[in-house]
Design a protein around this motif. Sequence first.
Motif, PDB file in Angstrom:
ATOM      1  N   THR A 100      -7.462  -1.018  36.826  1.00 22.03           N
ATOM      2  CA  THR A 100      -7.609  -2.060  35.804  1.00 22.03           C
ATOM      3  C   THR A 100      -6.843  -1.699  34.545  1.00 22.03           C
ATOM      4  OG1 THR A 100      -9.805  -2.579  36.671  1.00 22.03           O
ATOM      5  CG2 THR A 100      -9.286  -3.362  34.454  1.00 22.03           C
ATOM      6  N   HIS A 152      -3.098  -2.096  34.959  1.00 18.67           N
ATOM      7  CA  HIS A 152      -2.652  -3.489  34.939  1.00 18.67           C
ATOM      8  C   HIS A 152      -2.280  -3.928  33.528  1.00 18.67           C
ATOM      9  CE1 HIS A 152      -4.763  -4.594  38.983  1.00 18.67           C
ATOM     10  NE2 HIS A 152      -3.607  -3.951  39.147  1.00 18.67           N
ATOM     11  N   TYR A 153      -2.888  -3.303  32.541  1.00 16.53           N
ATOM     12  CA  TYR A 153      -2.634  -3.668  31.149  1.00 16.53           C
ATOM     13  C   TYR A 153      -1.776  -2.609  30.448  1.00 16.53           C
ATOM     14  CZ  TYR A 153      -6.223  -7.176  31.906  1.00 16.53           C
ATOM     15  OH  TYR A 153      -6.935  -8.248  32.383  1.00 16.53           O
ATOM     16  N   LEU A 164     -10.837  -4.273  26.512  1.00 18.83           N
ATOM     17  CA  LEU A 164     -10.826  -4.551  27.961  1.00 18.83           C
ATOM     18  C   LEU A 164     -12.206  -4.378  28.598  1.00 18.83           C
ATOM     19  CD1 LEU A 164      -7.501  -2.745  28.924  1.00 18.83           C
ATOM     20  CD2 LEU A 164      -7.876  -5.198  28.593  1.00 18.83           C
ATOM     21  N   ASP A 211     -13.002  -7.001  31.280  1.00 16.06           N
ATOM     22  CA  ASP A 211     -12.160  -6.872  32.472  1.00 16.06           C
ATOM     23  C   ASP A 211     -12.613  -5.703  33.350  1.00 16.06           C
ATOM     24  OD1 ASP A 211      -9.813  -8.866  31.875  1.00 16.06           O
ATOM     25  OD2 ASP A 211     -10.183  -7.766  30.016  1.00 16.06           O
ATOM     26  N   LEU A 270     -15.732  -6.672  35.160  1.00 18.21           N
ATOM     27  CA  LEU A 270     -15.420  -7.569  36.277  1.00 18.21           C
ATOM     28  C   LEU A 270     -14.918  -6.788  37.479  1.00 18.21           C
ATOM     29  CD1 LEU A 270     -15.065 -10.434  37.406  1.00 18.21           C
ATOM     30  CD2 LEU A 270     -12.787 -10.460  36.340  1.00 18.21           C
ATOM     31  N   SER A 271     -14.031  -5.827  37.264  1.00 16.03           N
ATOM     32  CA  SER A 271     -13.467  -5.070  38.383  1.00 16.03           C
ATOM     33  C   SER A 271     -14.517  -4.184  39.060  1.00 16.03           C
ATOM     34  CB  SER A 271     -12.301  -4.199  37.893  1.00 16.03           C
ATOM     35  OG  SER A 271     -12.751  -3.217  36.996  1.00 16.03           O
TER      36      SER A 271
END
Length: 788
Positions: A331, A334-335, A369, A372, A375-376
Motif C-alpha cells: 500500500t 503504491h503511493y 494514508l 487506505d 482498507l488494504s
Amino acid sequence: MVKTTNKKDNSDGFFAALKAFFRDERTQFAFGIVLLIGVLYVFMALLSFFFTGEADQSIVNGQYSSIEELKDITNWTGSYGAYLAEVIINRWFGVAAFAFLWFPFVAALRLIGIRLMALWKAFLFSSLFMVWFSLFFEFFLSSIFDNTFIKIGGEHGELCVTWLKIYVGTPGTFFILLGTGVLFAIFVFSSTLPFFKRLFSKKGQTETIDLESSAVDFEEDEKLEENGETIPSDWIITESDGEEEDSLSTPTVKKVQVDDDASIEIEIESTVAENEVIDDYSVENLGLYDPTLELSDYKYPTLNLLKEYPQTQTFVNKEEQDANQKRIITTLRHYGIGIKRIFETVGPTITLYEIVPEDGVRISKIRNLEADIMLSLAATGIRIIAPIPGKGTIGIEVPNSSPKIVSMYATIGSKKFQESTYDLPIALGRTITNEVFMFDLCKMPHLLVAGATGQGKSVGLNVLITSLLYKKHPSQLKFVLIDPKKVEFNIYTGIEKHFLAKLPDEVEPVVTESEKVVQTLNSLCKEMDHRYDLLKIAHVRNIKEYNEKFVNRRLNPEKGHKFLPYIVVVIDEFGDLIMTVGKEVEMPIARIAQLARAVGIHMVIATQRPSVNIITGVIKANFPARIAFKVSAMVDSKIILDGSGAEQLVGKGDLLFSQGAEFVRVQCAFVDTPEVENVVQFISNQRGYPTAFELPEPDVAEADAQEIGAVDLNNRDELFEAAARLVVSTQQGSASNIQRRFSVGYNRAGRIVDQLEAAGIIGPYEGSKPRQVLVQTEYDLERILNNL
C-alpha cells in the motif's frame, strides 16, 4: 429436573435472605438490646435472692398446688426470677455465678456496636472466675453460712471441695486454690507479675523519696505564690546537670536557706542498688505503632477467588503477521513511499507494526494514508503513531483477528504486581508488549475515566477497586463510592465495615442520591481541611511523612493525632450528577482535586458523556491522568485526552492511558461480577471494624450558616421539641440523625440544629468532632422547653 432445580434455587435464596437478615446491623442491634435486658433481669434476680431468698425458698423448693401460692413470692423479678436465682446460686456455682454475667453483657454490647474486649476472652475469664471463686467461697466461707439459706459456693463448690479434701487433704486444697489463683492472676492482670517482682526484689535500707514525681519546676518564674504567701526565689532548691547522674548512686545533701542565721539540711539517700535494673517505660521501648493491629487476623484475598482463563490461545499466527506486513508495504509503495524495514510487536488485542521509511519521506504523507491502509488490511480500525516517541519509527496498530482475554487472575498474580511497592498500586491490564501495566494512584493523583456505553468502563472501575483490595489492609485504605445508577457499586456493600467510608448515621454505605452526594463531597472537603490542620501541627508536608511520624510514635494521640488511611473517591456516571446538581458538585470536586493530594484523598471520576459541559476546564485542569475507552467521534477523544485516538480503539476494554502528552495503549483486565462477589464475600466473612469509617458531618448550608447566632427561638420549627427529645435520648446532636429520623431535608435539619444550639441543648460546631449534647436528662430538657 427443572422442578428440582427451582426448589434448590428457592432454598438457596431463603438461606441467603436469612443470612442477610442476621447480618443486618439493625437485627444485631435489636438482639443486643434483648440480650442486655436479659442480663439485667438475671442480675436483679440474683441480687434480690440475698434479701428475699429465705422467704421464697419454701415455695420454690416445695410443691405448690395453685398459682395463688406464687403470689407470695417476694423476689423482685417474680416467680421465674426466684426459681432462676435458687438454681444458679444454690444448685450451681453459688455467689460466684455473678461473674458469668460478664460474658453475655460483653456480647450484648458487641451486638449494639460497643467493643469492650474479645468474646473468647470474656467467656474464658467469666468461666474461670466463676469456677475458681465457687471453690474459694466454699473452702473459706462455708462455715459462716452453714446455718443460712445460701450455699455460698453452690453445689458445685461443695462437691469439688469435698472431693479435694478427701484426696489431698485440707492443706493440699488450700495450696491448690492458692496456686491456681496466682497463675490465673498472672495471666489475666498485667500488673501481677511486676508486683511479685517488686515484692521479692532487693530493697534499700532507707526510705525513698520520689524526686521526679514531687519536684516542682520554678525555672520560668522567679517567685511562687501558694496560699496567698510569696516564697522568695533564694529558697528554691537547684541542682546542676552534673549532679543529676550521681544522685542515683550516692547520697546527696541539699541546703534550703530559711533565714540569715539558720539552715536546714535534708539528706536524700539513693534507693537504687548498684546492680539493680531500672524499668524503662519510655516511648522508644514500645516499638513501632502497628495500624493493622486492631484487625491483625485480617487475611488478604487469595488468587483462587479469581477465574483463570486458559493461556493456550494464540494471538496472531505467523501467516497473518507476514500477510499484514506485505499489505502495508504494498500500500505504501503504491503511493511512492519506500520502506527500509518493518517489524511487529504482538499484544493481547492489537499488533504494533513499526516501520522505518526511506530517507526523504514526509511523516504527514504516511499519516494521511490511514484509511487506505485500513482498507488494504480489511481491519475494523487502525491507529497510526507518527512518530513513536523516543524510537525514530512510525507505528501502525492493527487489531488482532482473535483477541486474547487479559484475566484479572494473571494480572494480580504477576510478579510485577506482587512485588510492587506503590502506595496505591493499580494493575490496569497489559500493554502492546504484553507487559503488566501498573500505576500508582498517589502520583496521578486523580483519574478521569470516559468512554461510550458498553466499552468496558464499569469493568475498568472494578479492576481499579479490586487491585487495591488485593494490596491494602482495611486500616490503610477507605473507599467512598458514589453511584447514581444504584447498581454498579451495590456489590461492595459487604465490605462496609472493612473498606468503606460514609457520613455519620447514614444507612447505605454506597451513595446513590444526588443530595447525599453533595453532602458527602462537602464532608470530604472538611476531612481534607482537618487533615491539613494535623499536618500543620506535625510539621510535615504530606500524609506519607505524617503516618511515618505517627508509626514511629513521634506524634501524641492525646493531642488529636491518629493514623490517616488513604481515601479513594470513586464516582460513576459523573455526567448524571452534573445534570441533576450541577455546580454544587463541581466546586467541592475542584477543591479536592486541587488540594487533597497531600492528605491522601484521591478521586476517580467516570462518565459516558465526554462533552464540554460535563468535563469542564476546571475538571480537566485538575485531572492530569486520564483513561479513554472507545468513543464514537474524534471530538470526544479530544475532550478526554486533548488529542485524537480514542475513536480508533476496538472496544471491549481497549483503552488509552494518558498522563501528560504520552499515550499508552492498554488492554484492560477483565474481572467478572462473580469474581468481584467472591472477593467481597471473602473479606466480609472476616472480622471488621464495629462501624464503617465515618466522615465528618458536613457544614450547614451557607444560607443557614449565616443565621447562626441570630436564631429566633420564637419562630421554632414544628419538629423542634421532638428533635430535642431525640437528641437528649440518643445523646447525638447531628443534622444527619435528625434528617434520617424525621424524613426531612438537610437544610431543614440544619435549621433545627441551629435552634437547638441557640437553646443551649447542644454545643457549637467543633470540626470533625460530633457536637456535644449539653442536656443529659429529660427533666432538664423539659425545664428548658418550658422557659422558651
